[in-house]
Design a protein around this motif. Structure first.
Motif, PDB file in Angstrom:
ATOM      1  N   ILE B 214     102.092  67.850  56.929  1.00 33.23           N
ATOM      2  CA  ILE B 214     102.317  68.212  55.518  1.00 33.23           C
ATOM      3  C   ILE B 214     102.908  67.021  54.771  1.00 33.23           C
ATOM      4  O   ILE B 214     102.462  66.668  53.672  1.00 33.23           O
ATOM      5  CB  ILE B 214     103.241  69.442  55.410  1.00 33.23           C
ATOM      6  N   THR B 215     103.880  66.349  55.383  1.00 27.57           N
ATOM      7  CA  THR B 215     104.515  65.198  54.734  1.00 27.57           C
ATOM      8  C   THR B 215     103.494  64.084  54.512  1.00 27.57           C
ATOM      9  O   THR B 215     103.425  63.500  53.425  1.00 27.57           O
ATOM     10  CB  THR B 215     105.701  64.688  55.589  1.00 27.57           C
ATOM     11  N   ASP B 216     102.683  63.813  55.538  1.00 30.88           N
ATOM     12  CA  ASP B 216     101.663  62.755  55.438  1.00 30.88           C
ATOM     13  C   ASP B 216     100.648  63.063  54.340  1.00 30.88           C
ATOM     14  O   ASP B 216     100.361  62.236  53.474  1.00 30.88           O
ATOM     15  CB  ASP B 216     100.896  62.635  56.774  1.00 30.88           C
ATOM     16  N   GLU B 217     100.098  64.282  54.404  1.00 35.34           N
ATOM     17  CA  GLU B 217      99.071  64.679  53.432  1.00 35.34           C
ATOM     18  C   GLU B 217      99.648  64.707  52.026  1.00 35.34           C
ATOM     19  O   GLU B 217      98.984  64.298  51.057  1.00 35.34           O
ATOM     20  CB  GLU B 217      98.494  66.057  53.788  1.00 35.34           C
ATOM     21  N   SER B 218     100.893  65.216  51.907  1.00 31.00           N
ATOM     22  CA  SER B 218     101.533  65.280  50.585  1.00 31.00           C
ATOM     23  C   SER B 218     101.682  63.880  50.002  1.00 31.00           C
ATOM     24  O   SER B 218     101.504  63.681  48.800  1.00 31.00           O
ATOM     25  CB  SER B 218     102.915  65.932  50.684  1.00 31.00           C
ATOM     26  N   ALA B 219     101.990  62.911  50.862  1.00 31.22           N
ATOM     27  CA  ALA B 219     102.150  61.530  50.395  1.00 31.22           C
ATOM     28  C   ALA B 219     100.818  60.994  49.873  1.00 31.22           C
ATOM     29  O   ALA B 219     100.764  60.318  48.833  1.00 31.22           O
ATOM     30  CB  ALA B 219     102.672  60.657  51.526  1.00 31.22           C
ATOM     31  N   LYS B 220      99.732  61.318  50.593  1.00 28.51           N
ATOM     32  CA  LYS B 220      98.406  60.859  50.162  1.00 28.51           C
ATOM     33  C   LYS B 220      98.030  61.489  48.817  1.00 28.51           C
ATOM     34  O   LYS B 220      97.535  60.832  47.911  1.00 28.51           O
ATOM     35  CB  LYS B 220      97.348  61.257  51.211  1.00 28.51           C
ATOM     36  N   ILE B 221      98.293  62.801  48.722  1.00 31.09           N
ATOM     37  CA  ILE B 221      97.986  63.512  47.464  1.00 31.09           C
ATOM     38  C   ILE B 221      98.827  62.936  46.328  1.00 31.09           C
ATOM     39  O   ILE B 221      98.329  62.685  45.227  1.00 31.09           O
ATOM     40  CB  ILE B 221      98.230  65.033  47.629  1.00 31.09           C
ATOM     41  N   ALA B 222     100.105  62.707  46.627  1.00 28.43           N
ATOM     42  CA  ALA B 222     101.011  62.163  45.602  1.00 28.43           C
ATOM     43  C   ALA B 222     100.522  60.809  45.101  1.00 28.43           C
ATOM     44  O   ALA B 222     100.594  60.517  43.895  1.00 28.43           O
ATOM     45  CB  ALA B 222     102.418  62.043  46.168  1.00 28.43           C
ATOM     46  N   ALA B 223      99.997  59.981  46.023  1.00 25.84           N
ATOM     47  CA  ALA B 223      99.506  58.653  45.619  1.00 25.84           C
ATOM     48  C   ALA B 223      98.323  58.800  44.658  1.00 25.84           C
ATOM     49  O   ALA B 223      98.242  58.109  43.628  1.00 25.84           O
ATOM     50  CB  ALA B 223      99.088  57.865  46.859  1.00 25.84           C
ATOM     51  N   GLU B 224      97.401  59.710  44.966  1.00 22.43           N
ATOM     52  CA  GLU B 224      96.242  59.925  44.104  1.00 22.43           C
ATOM     53  C   GLU B 224      96.679  60.525  42.758  1.00 22.43           C
ATOM     54  O   GLU B 224      96.185  60.128  41.694  1.00 22.43           O
ATOM     55  CB  GLU B 224      95.231  60.840  44.821  1.00 22.43           C
ATOM     56  N   LEU B 225      97.639  61.467  42.825  1.00 21.31           N
ATOM     57  CA  LEU B 225      98.133  62.074  41.581  1.00 21.31           C
ATOM     58  C   LEU B 225      98.819  61.032  40.706  1.00 21.31           C
ATOM     59  O   LEU B 225      98.744  61.088  39.479  1.00 21.31           O
ATOM     60  CB  LEU B 225      99.111  63.221  41.891  1.00 21.31           C
ATOM     61  N   ASN B 226      99.446  60.080  41.365  1.00 22.82           N
ATOM     62  CA  ASN B 226     100.098  59.008  40.620  1.00 22.82           C
ATOM     63  C   ASN B 226      99.090  58.162  39.858  1.00 22.82           C
ATOM     64  O   ASN B 226      99.351  57.723  38.734  1.00 22.82           O
ATOM     65  CB  ASN B 226     100.886  58.141  41.603  1.00 22.82           C
ATOM     66  N   LEU B 227      97.920  57.960  40.474  1.00 23.00           N
ATOM     67  CA  LEU B 227      96.853  57.210  39.794  1.00 23.00           C
ATOM     68  C   LEU B 227      96.377  57.982  38.564  1.00 23.00           C
ATOM     69  O   LEU B 227      96.153  57.399  37.501  1.00 23.00           O
ATOM     70  CB  LEU B 227      95.679  56.976  40.751  1.00 23.00           C
ATOM     71  N   ILE B 228      96.213  59.307  38.749  1.00 23.11           N
ATOM     72  CA  ILE B 228      95.787  60.146  37.611  1.00 23.11           C
ATOM     73  C   ILE B 228      96.845  60.095  36.512  1.00 23.11           C
ATOM     74  O   ILE B 228      96.532  59.956  35.333  1.00 23.11           O
ATOM     75  CB  ILE B 228      95.534  61.609  38.069  1.00 23.11           C
ATOM     76  N   LYS B 229      98.107  60.172  36.931  1.00 23.18           N
ATOM     77  CA  LYS B 229      99.214  60.119  35.967  1.00 23.18           C
ATOM     78  C   LYS B 229      99.185  58.790  35.197  1.00 23.18           C
ATOM     79  O   LYS B 229      99.411  58.755  33.983  1.00 23.18           O
ATOM     80  CB  LYS B 229     100.550  60.289  36.701  1.00 23.18           C
ATOM     81  N   GLY B 230      98.886  57.721  35.936  1.00 31.57           N
ATOM     82  CA  GLY B 230      98.792  56.402  35.313  1.00 31.57           C
ATOM     83  C   GLY B 230      97.741  56.382  34.207  1.00 31.57           C
ATOM     84  O   GLY B 230      97.963  55.841  33.118  1.00 31.57           O
ATOM     85  N   ARG B 231      96.586  57.004  34.505  1.00 30.45           N
ATOM     86  CA  ARG B 231      95.517  57.069  33.500  1.00 30.45           C
ATOM     87  C   ARG B 231      95.967  57.870  32.278  1.00 30.45           C
ATOM     88  O   ARG B 231      95.708  57.484  31.141  1.00 30.45           O
ATOM     89  CB  ARG B 231      94.273  57.723  34.109  1.00 30.45           C
ATOM     90  N   LEU B 232      96.656  58.981  32.552  1.00 28.34           N
ATOM     91  CA  LEU B 232      97.119  59.828  31.438  1.00 28.34           C
ATOM     92  C   LEU B 232      98.182  59.104  30.612  1.00 28.34           C
ATOM     93  O   LEU B 232      98.181  59.196  29.383  1.00 28.34           O
ATOM     94  CB  LEU B 232      97.686  61.152  31.975  1.00 28.34           C
ATOM     95  N   ASP B 233      99.061  58.367  31.303  1.00 25.76           N
ATOM     96  CA  ASP B 233     100.086  57.591  30.587  1.00 25.76           C
ATOM     97  C   ASP B 233      99.428  56.568  29.665  1.00 25.76           C
ATOM     98  O   ASP B 233      99.875  56.349  28.536  1.00 25.76           O
ATOM     99  CB  ASP B 233     101.004  56.869  31.588  1.00 25.76           C
ATOM    100  N   LYS B 234      98.342  55.957  30.180  1.00 23.95           N
ATOM    101  CA  LYS B 234      97.635  54.944  29.395  1.00 23.95           C
ATOM    102  C   LYS B 234      97.023  55.578  28.136  1.00 23.95           C
ATOM    103  O   LYS B 234      97.104  55.005  27.044  1.00 23.95           O
ATOM    104  CB  LYS B 234      96.526  54.327  30.277  1.00 23.95           C
ATOM    105  N   ILE B 235      96.429  56.767  28.320  1.00 22.24           N
ATOM    106  CA  ILE B 235      95.833  57.478  27.170  1.00 22.24           C
ATOM    107  C   ILE B 235      96.927  57.851  26.171  1.00 22.24           C
ATOM    108  O   ILE B 235      96.775  57.671  24.960  1.00 22.24           O
ATOM    109  CB  ILE B 235      95.065  58.741  27.642  1.00 22.24           C
ATOM    110  N   ASP B 236      98.056  58.341  26.698  1.00 22.09           N
ATOM    111  CA  ASP B 236      99.174  58.716  25.817  1.00 22.09           C
ATOM    112  C   ASP B 236      99.700  57.498  25.041  1.00 22.09           C
ATOM    113  O   ASP B 236     100.016  57.602  23.853  1.00 22.09           O
ATOM    114  CB  ASP B 236     100.314  59.341  26.633  1.00 22.09           C
ATOM    115  N   ALA B 237      99.776  56.363  25.754  1.00 25.39           N
ATOM    116  CA  ALA B 237     100.263  55.137  25.104  1.00 25.39           C
ATOM    117  C   ALA B 237      99.312  54.732  23.975  1.00 25.39           C
ATOM    118  O   ALA B 237      99.749  54.324  22.885  1.00 25.39           O
ATOM    119  CB  ALA B 237     100.386  54.020  26.136  1.00 25.39           C
ATOM    120  N   GLU B 238      98.019  54.873  24.252  1.00 22.54           N
ATOM    121  CA  GLU B 238      97.014  54.529  23.231  1.00 22.54           C
ATOM    122  C   GLU B 238      97.155  55.439  22.014  1.00 22.54           C
ATOM    123  O   GLU B 238      97.093  54.984  20.871  1.00 22.54           O
ATOM    124  CB  GLU B 238      95.627  54.684  23.849  1.00 22.54           C
ATOM    125  N   HIS B 239      97.381  56.735  22.279  1.00 18.57           N
ATOM    126  CA  HIS B 239      97.540  57.692  21.179  1.00 18.57           C
ATOM    127  C   HIS B 239      98.821  57.408  20.391  1.00 18.57           C
ATOM    128  O   HIS B 239      98.846  57.561  19.173  1.00 18.57           O
ATOM    129  CB  HIS B 239      97.561  59.119  21.726  1.00 18.57           C
TER     130      HIS B 239
END
Lengths: 367, 268
Positions: B214-239
């Motif tokens: 669970i810890t391993d998989e959660s870390a992998k998911i968290a890393a991918e979610l962080n990438l998505i968050k990065g994209r959303l932050d970029k869109i928010d910054a643009e707005h």
């Protein structure tokens, strides 16, 4: 400087530029008591020009095909450089054009400027108003979103209430029994070609009539506020001792345009979602009717009127009668008085009419 | 005279029955199956599943009685006929297979887990945790002391929950941000797909009791979610940048209006 003078002389000899400037700009005198409301016409010209420019730019990327329209608008909003700005300019501009047009008509109504000899000015203005409503309706469908699809379904459906020809009319408007790809094709052709050409032609006629008859004198700040027109021969209404169009009134026009821009930009950058709700970003789905589909704000009173009456045809007739009365007002209201406070019957009808329109609009929004 | 009265009475009765049918029709919700119509009018055990199902995620998604229990939902006489595919309620051992007809991946996750391996030996089935009819949209709230303590101590479950909690919060937050951006005309399709994939991976952990995995998989998911968050932050910054430009544009128009008005007044 020398080159400029040379070009000026060259043009002056051929076209009489100095004479033209004197006649149309510096020597073109307007009433001394002219007010800010008179500049709404210029604001409307500015908005229309901006709509044409943004519309042409949108045409570069928009695809008028039911399968591609939504995707193309989505691409304009997301991938085309500054596409979002162009689209929002067009969307906000279209709503502002209706609003400013209504204000312009109200100012003409309250100052009695529609009265003789300006019946044709009023009528041509009324035709422009109808065409602007038509261009707004046809443009609304083009993004092919849930909002546009269902609003157009509701709007075209109401034509079906007309006895005998209703169903044929609906089919003619839609190009089929239901709103579909043929409706999009028709509305696109009307929106980008037929109606704009009509608007330009009638604006031309409106400006020609304004120039030919002369600018009306506002009824405010005068001892005699009666209509001075005599029904014997043509007279251009001159304003000796008035203010020149250039630079005085042109600066007033430009100030009004700048004030308009303040509101326009405020909505565009900070509140564009008032004209683009959630359903405007969901692709059209003929099999899924949104829960609370409503027409645009300027059609809300019409929409509510249709709902009030037990029969849609009666609702349509009432609206038709109201519009005909408004169009023919200069031929009905023939009294010489132009000051609104000296026309109590007019004031009661006008204020009552505006309140009724706003009330129906609010009712339509919340119903 | 008597015959006329009889005819008049029969007509009146006909009209009354028609009126009754017409007025009663809207009371019965459109689309109700004969299962709901019949069980809804029963009492006790027969009525018991109706209300819980009506509040379930199955009802929201249009999954009705017949989708799980089979039978014919349009024919009240033969609704529960085995010839029409009626299955009834499954035995304990058959429950994972019963639910797993639709939740294929989740069934596999469950069978591989300690819970699944204990099936038939006192271990829980799907309905032990999710309920049979009041099935709700899965969230981490399902792992709680009250639920888990029915069978074993909560200690291990607490560790699992805390390892997953951050992922749950991030998933919910990102979903909300995506929805908000979508409502503003941002094309979120690609990001939504990516988030959907991560949510699925995360849900597959729900049946896992191996804390290390669970810890391993959660870390992998968290890393991918962080990438998505990065994209959303970029869109928010643009707005946000657009709003700053907008503020300058509004200010510029306001200044132009003031200057033009001052200029106009110099001529008057």
């Amino acid at each position: 400087m020398f080159l400029f003078r040379k070009i000026h002389n060259w043009l002056n000899v051929r076209l009489g530029v100095d004479d033209l400037v004197e006649k149309q700009l510096t020597g073109y005198l307007l009433p001394a008591n002219i007010n800010r409301w008179y500049s709404l016409g210029s604001v409307l010209l500015f908005i229309f020009t901006l709509q044409v420019i943004s519309g042409v730019l949108l045409l570069v990327y928009y695809v008028p095909d039911a399968d591609k329209a939504f995707t193309s608008v989505n691409a304009i909003m997301n991938t085309v450089p500054y596409g979002w700005l162009i689209r929002l300019c067009h969307v906000v501009g279209s709503n502002m054009m209706v609003l400013v047009l209504i204000l312009h008509m109200l100012s003409v109504l309250f100052m009695g400027s529609y009265k003789r000899p300006r019946e044709l000015n009023w009528l041509s203005g009324f035709v422009i108003f109808t065409l602007v409503m038509a261009i707004s309706l046809t443009g609304y469908l083009l993004p092919w979103s849930q909002l546009s699809f269902w609003a157009t379904t509701v709007a075209t459906n109401s034509a079906g209430a007309i006895p005998f020809v209703g169903s044929y009319l609906v089919e003619f408007l839609r190009g089929g029994a239901l709103v579909g790809p043929y409706t999009l094709g028709r509305f696109f052709a009307l929106h980008v070609a037929v109606i704009p050409i009509g608007i330009v032609a009638i604006i031309g006629l409106h400006l020609f009539l304004l120039e030919r008859i002369g600018v009306s004198t506002p009824p405010f700040g005068l001892s005699d506020t009666k209509n001075p027109w005599k029904d014997d021969r043509f007279r251009h209404e001159d304003h000796p001792g008035g203010i020149p169009f250039f630079p005085n009134y042109l600066l007033s026009d430009m100030t009004s345009v700048a004030i308009y821009l303040v509101f326009f930009l405020l909505i565009l950058f900070f509140a564009s979602n008032i004209f683009l709700p959630k359903d405007a970003f969901i692709p059209a789905n003929p099999f899924q009717t949104p829960a609370h589909i409503k027409p645009e704000w300027y059609f809300l009173s019409n929409y509510q009127t249709l709902k009030i009456f037990p029969n849609e045809f009666i609702g349509l007739m009432v609206q038709g009668a109201g519009m005909t009365f408004l169009a023919l007002l200069p031929f009905i209201d023939r009294g010489p008085e132009r000051h609104p406070l000296k026309r109590p019957l007019f004031m009661v009808c006008a204020v009552g009419g505006i309140l009724l329109w706003i009330g129906l609009m609010i009712w339509g929004h919340y119903s | 005279m008597n015959i006329f009265r009889k005819i008049a009475f029969s007509r009146l009765t006909g009209v009354a029955i028609t009126f009754l049918l017409v007025s009663v029709a809207p009371v019965m919700a459109e689309g109700d199956t004969v299962c709901i119509q019949c069980h809804g009018s029963q009492t006790g055990r027969g009525l018991a599943p109706v209300k819980p199902w009506q509040t379930s995620i199955h009802a929201v998604n249009g999954i009705s009685c017949n989708h799980c229990h089979g039978g014919d939902p349009t024919d009240s006489a033969n609704a529960m006929s085995p010839q029409r595919g009626f299955l009834g309620a499954p035995e304990e051992l058959a429950i994972p297979g019963f639910c797993g007809r639709c939740h294929i991946g989740i069934k596999a996750d469950y069978l591989h887990s300690a819970h699944g391996r204990a099936l038939g030996k006192g271990g829980p089935t799907c309905v032990t945790c999710h309920g049979s009819h009041a099935v709700q949209k899965v969230s981490i709230e399902l792992i709680n002391e009250k639920n888990c303590s029915r069978c074993h101590s909560y200690d291990r479950a607490r560790i699992i929950r805390s390892a997953m909690e951050q992922t749950e919060t991030t998933l919910v937050t990102l979903s909300q941000r995506l929805e908000q951006l979508k409502e503003r005309g941002v094309d979120t399709a690609e990001l939504e797909k990516r988030l959907f994939a991560q949510r699925n991976s995360y849900h597959s952990l729900f049946h896992e009791v191996n804390t290390a995995r669970i810890t391993d998989e959660s870390a992998k998911i968290a890393a991918e979610l962080n990438l998505i968050k990065g994209r959303l932050d970029k869109i928010d910054a643009e707005h946000h940048q657009r709003k700053v430009i907008g503020a300058f544009a509004v200010g510029g128009a306001l200044l132009a209006a003031l200057l033009l008005n001052l200029l106009r007044r110099t001529y008057c």
